[in-house]
Design a protein around this motif. Sequence first.
Motif, PDB file in Angstrom:
ATOM      1  N   LEU A 258       0.831  -1.205   0.000  1.00 17.86           N
ATOM      2  CA  LEU A 258       0.000   0.000   0.000  1.00 17.86           C
ATOM      3  C   LEU A 258       0.867   1.257   0.000  1.00 17.86           C
ATOM      4  O   LEU A 258       0.522   2.274  -0.620  1.00 17.86           O
ATOM      5  CB  LEU A 258      -0.928   0.012   1.219  1.00 17.86           C
ATOM      6  N   GLY A 259       1.999   1.188   0.678  1.00 15.39           N
ATOM      7  CA  GLY A 259       2.913   2.320   0.678  1.00 15.39           C
ATOM      8  C   GLY A 259       3.399   2.657  -0.718  1.00 15.39           C
ATOM      9  O   GLY A 259       3.467   3.832  -1.108  1.00 15.39           O
ATOM     10  N   TYR A 260       3.733   1.640  -1.517  1.00 21.09           N
ATOM     11  CA  TYR A 260       4.138   1.893  -2.903  1.00 21.09           C
ATOM     12  C   TYR A 260       3.017   2.596  -3.669  1.00 21.09           C
ATOM     13  O   TYR A 260       3.243   3.571  -4.381  1.00 21.09           O
ATOM     14  CB  TYR A 260       4.448   0.578  -3.614  1.00 21.09           C
ATOM     15  N   TRP A 261       1.802   2.099  -3.532  1.00 24.08           N
ATOM     16  CA  TRP A 261       0.687   2.638  -4.302  1.00 24.08           C
ATOM     17  C   TRP A 261       0.263   4.014  -3.806  1.00 24.08           C
ATOM     18  O   TRP A 261      -0.374   4.766  -4.540  1.00 24.08           O
ATOM     19  CB  TRP A 261      -0.485   1.649  -4.276  1.00 24.08           C
ATOM     20  N   ARG A 262       0.630   4.337  -2.565  1.00 30.13           N
ATOM     21  CA  ARG A 262       0.352   5.675  -2.047  1.00 30.13           C
ATOM     22  C   ARG A 262       1.531   6.631  -2.254  1.00 30.13           C
ATOM     23  O   ARG A 262       1.512   7.756  -1.790  1.00 30.13           O
ATOM     24  CB  ARG A 262       0.015   5.576  -0.552  1.00 30.13           C
ATOM     25  N   MET A 370      -2.369   7.470 -11.597  1.00 34.75           N
ATOM     26  CA  MET A 370      -2.225   6.083 -12.030  1.00 34.75           C
ATOM     27  C   MET A 370      -2.318   5.117 -10.856  1.00 34.75           C
ATOM     28  O   MET A 370      -2.993   4.086 -10.935  1.00 34.75           O
ATOM     29  CB  MET A 370      -0.891   5.915 -12.756  1.00 34.75           C
ATOM     30  N   LEU A 371      -1.653   5.456  -9.762  1.00 40.56           N
ATOM     31  CA  LEU A 371      -1.652   4.571  -8.605  1.00 40.56           C
ATOM     32  C   LEU A 371      -3.004   4.586  -7.891  1.00 40.56           C
ATOM     33  O   LEU A 371      -3.504   3.541  -7.461  1.00 40.56           O
ATOM     34  CB  LEU A 371      -0.538   4.978  -7.644  1.00 40.56           C
ATOM     35  N   GLY A 372      -3.610   5.771  -7.775  1.00 42.42           N
ATOM     36  CA  GLY A 372      -4.904   5.863  -7.104  1.00 42.42           C
ATOM     37  C   GLY A 372      -5.992   5.068  -7.791  1.00 42.42           C
ATOM     38  O   GLY A 372      -6.910   4.548  -7.141  1.00 42.42           O
ATOM     39  N   LEU A 373      -5.894   4.946  -9.117  1.00 46.32           N
ATOM     40  CA  LEU A 373      -6.913   4.212  -9.872  1.00 46.32           C
ATOM     41  C   LEU A 373      -6.690   2.700  -9.847  1.00 46.32           C
ATOM     42  O   LEU A 373      -7.398   1.955 -10.510  1.00 46.32           O
ATOM     43  CB  LEU A 373      -6.953   4.713 -11.316  1.00 46.32           C
ATOM     44  N   ILE A 414     -12.867   8.712  -6.474  1.00 48.83           N
ATOM     45  CA  ILE A 414     -13.335   7.779  -7.498  1.00 48.83           C
ATOM     46  C   ILE A 414     -12.475   6.525  -7.430  1.00 48.83           C
ATOM     47  O   ILE A 414     -11.269   6.601  -7.199  1.00 48.83           O
ATOM     48  CB  ILE A 414     -13.292   8.392  -8.916  1.00 48.83           C
ATOM     49  N   ALA A 415     -13.113   5.382  -7.609  1.00 47.48           N
ATOM     50  CA  ALA A 415     -12.408   4.106  -7.573  1.00 47.48           C
ATOM     51  C   ALA A 415     -12.805   3.285  -8.790  1.00 47.48           C
ATOM     52  O   ALA A 415     -13.927   3.432  -9.309  1.00 47.48           O
ATOM     53  CB  ALA A 415     -12.750   3.343  -6.289  1.00 47.48           C
ATOM     54  N   PRO A 416     -11.926   2.421  -9.266  1.00 45.44           N
ATOM     55  CA  PRO A 416     -12.278   1.596 -10.421  1.00 45.44           C
ATOM     56  C   PRO A 416     -13.337   0.560 -10.062  1.00 45.44           C
ATOM     57  O   PRO A 416     -13.286  -0.041  -8.982  1.00 45.44           O
ATOM     58  CB  PRO A 416     -10.951   0.932 -10.801  1.00 45.44           C
ATOM     59  N   LEU A 422     -10.388  -4.343 -14.899  1.00 43.28           N
ATOM     60  CA  LEU A 422     -10.012  -5.155 -16.062  1.00 43.28           C
ATOM     61  C   LEU A 422      -9.490  -4.301 -17.207  1.00 43.28           C
ATOM     62  O   LEU A 422      -8.661  -4.764 -17.999  1.00 43.28           O
ATOM     63  CB  LEU A 422     -11.217  -5.977 -16.530  1.00 43.28           C
ATOM     64  N   LEU A 423      -9.973  -3.069 -17.307  1.00 38.34           N
ATOM     65  CA  LEU A 423      -9.546  -2.155 -18.378  1.00 38.34           C
ATOM     66  C   LEU A 423      -8.780  -0.987 -17.766  1.00 38.34           C
ATOM     67  O   LEU A 423      -8.978   0.164 -18.121  1.00 38.34           O
ATOM     68  CB  LEU A 423     -10.769  -1.647 -19.149  1.00 38.34           C
ATOM     69  N   ASN A 424      -7.870  -1.300 -16.843  1.00 33.01           N
ATOM     70  CA  ASN A 424      -7.255  -0.246 -16.047  1.00 33.01           C
ATOM     71  C   ASN A 424      -6.395   0.698 -16.881  1.00 33.01           C
ATOM     72  O   ASN A 424      -6.389   1.909 -16.633  1.00 33.01           O
ATOM     73  CB  ASN A 424      -6.436  -0.851 -14.913  1.00 33.01           C
ATOM     74  N   ASP A 425      -5.660   0.189 -17.851  1.00 34.71           N
ATOM     75  CA  ASP A 425      -4.828   1.066 -18.678  1.00 34.71           C
ATOM     76  C   ASP A 425      -5.689   2.083 -19.427  1.00 34.71           C
ATOM     77  O   ASP A 425      -5.346   3.271 -19.511  1.00 34.71           O
ATOM     78  CB  ASP A 425      -4.002   0.250 -19.673  1.00 34.71           C
ATOM     79  N   THR A 426      -6.816   1.607 -19.963  1.00 38.56           N
ATOM     80  CA  THR A 426      -7.735   2.507 -20.665  1.00 38.56           C
ATOM     81  C   THR A 426      -8.313   3.537 -19.708  1.00 38.56           C
ATOM     82  O   THR A 426      -8.399   4.737 -20.017  1.00 38.56           O
ATOM     83  CB  THR A 426      -8.875   1.704 -21.315  1.00 38.56           C
ATOM     84  N   LEU A 427      -8.713   3.087 -18.523  1.00 45.09           N
ATOM     85  CA  LEU A 427      -9.280   3.988 -17.524  1.00 45.09           C
ATOM     86  C   LEU A 427      -8.275   5.068 -17.138  1.00 45.09           C
ATOM     87  O   LEU A 427      -8.610   6.261 -17.078  1.00 45.09           O
ATOM     88  CB  LEU A 427      -9.712   3.193 -16.291  1.00 45.09           C
ATOM     89  N   ILE A 428      -7.046   4.679 -16.876  1.00 42.81           N
ATOM     90  CA  ILE A 428      -6.022   5.643 -16.475  1.00 42.81           C
ATOM     91  C   ILE A 428      -5.815   6.689 -17.564  1.00 42.81           C
ATOM     92  O   ILE A 428      -5.758   7.899 -17.292  1.00 42.81           O
ATOM     93  CB  ILE A 428      -4.700   4.924 -16.154  1.00 42.81           C
ATOM     94  N   ALA A 429      -5.727   6.245 -18.820  1.00 44.41           N
ATOM     95  CA  ALA A 429      -5.509   7.182 -19.922  1.00 44.41           C
ATOM     96  C   ALA A 429      -6.649   8.202 -20.012  1.00 44.41           C
ATOM     97  O   ALA A 429      -6.420   9.399 -20.227  1.00 44.41           O
ATOM     98  CB  ALA A 429      -5.367   6.414 -21.233  1.00 44.41           C
TER      99      ALA A 429
END
Length: 437
Positions: A258-262, A370-373, A414-416, A422-429
């Motif tokens: 979680l530390g990495y993602w935060r 990117m990390l938050g999503l 907002i959260a995925p 499943l489409l995280n790369d698209t969502l992030i973009a």
Amino acid sequence: MFEVYVHVPFCYRRCGYCDFNTYTAVDMGGGASRGNYANLAIEEMGLVKAWQERHGINEPAASTVFLGGGTPTLLPADDLGRVLRAVNDIWGVEPGAEITTEANPDTVDERYLESLATAGFTRISFGMQSAVPHVLKTLDRTHTPANVEAGVRAANKVGLRSSVDLIYGAPGESMDDWRTSVETAIELGVNHISAYALTVEPTTKMGRQIKAGTIGKPDDDDEAAKYESADDLFAQAGLQWYEISNWARPGHESRHNLGYWRNVDWAGIGPGAHSHYRTSSIGAWREHADLGARDIDEDGFRKVGVTSADQEPMGQEGADAVRMDASQFGVRAWDIAHPRQWAEAMRQADVPWAGSEVITHDQNLEETVMLGLRLREGLDVSRVEQASGHHVDRALLTSLEREGLIEFLDNGRIAPSRKGRLLNDTLIARVLDICDM
């Protein structure tokens, strides 16, 4: 918050899918033997601490320590204990800290795990990957499903919390095979499970097999179906997703990951390990923005040293040349990858970095999005607006909600959704575009 990661690069055998910085040789010369590894890791900690002090970087005591690899448990338990004691001596370890090591189930028994618990470890992460023998064989794993069960049972007995890692999408793995693995992991009674889609790099053994046509390549639709199946089964067992590839019972999330993602600070120790420091950790360092134009690359990054591919140390002069001004946010650095060259570099009495880069304010914001999503706790849109100075059009975010890609949380984040995971790369973009980044 400050974390310490220690990379142990040794493995009995390199798995066919693995592209991590791992080595099967136990003695590489130049002092980089398995028997001497703990001493070298401790030496690097002292060098990193000295580097931090030279630049006014004042970190709190470590809130988490994580030994990964490779297979850290190829080292004697006493060596892992010495590494942990060194972290405490050099940086301090806060009370109640999470202390984890990864382990191949073949390499531990109750006596070994008891030694870890006595040394202060609180958690162990087993590389389970599958509960189906033919899938384990395809993945080149040496353990059996029984080894995993025995390891978890022994860990429970000595008071260590256990996590297991799974991989889905291996060639020849059916949906029934995957369900068997998920259900077996749940039945172990662990409070944390990671499940990763198999990705195959062309330079790995499996990559070469796929290119030769001797095995099939992972299928995106198959992996998506397996992810959804696992997500359902975990939820039914009381394990909530908290990051795209991680599920836990409430309160048992991996605090280190979680530390990495935060986007917190961490010191990376060992061959190929990465470190990350933010402006908030840095005192006098920010006052020395003295790099010349020759140090600015074509992308506007301020860089020093060499790339990791060159496998040459930066040396003290190179490491000390990294500076930041008030418009910049932090620094990322990476160690020399090969253990022998990493060990030899420390003879110069400075951090064995292969290279580093400054993280600008804008780059940090992009990483925050990117990390938050990836997280169940989501992305704080108001914080992004405040930091970027850009208004985020809520109507555009609402369109993502209508498409089933995000969910609005009660706290305004907002959260995925599952589809968004499943489409995280698209969502992030798309979110980056909405946030004008």
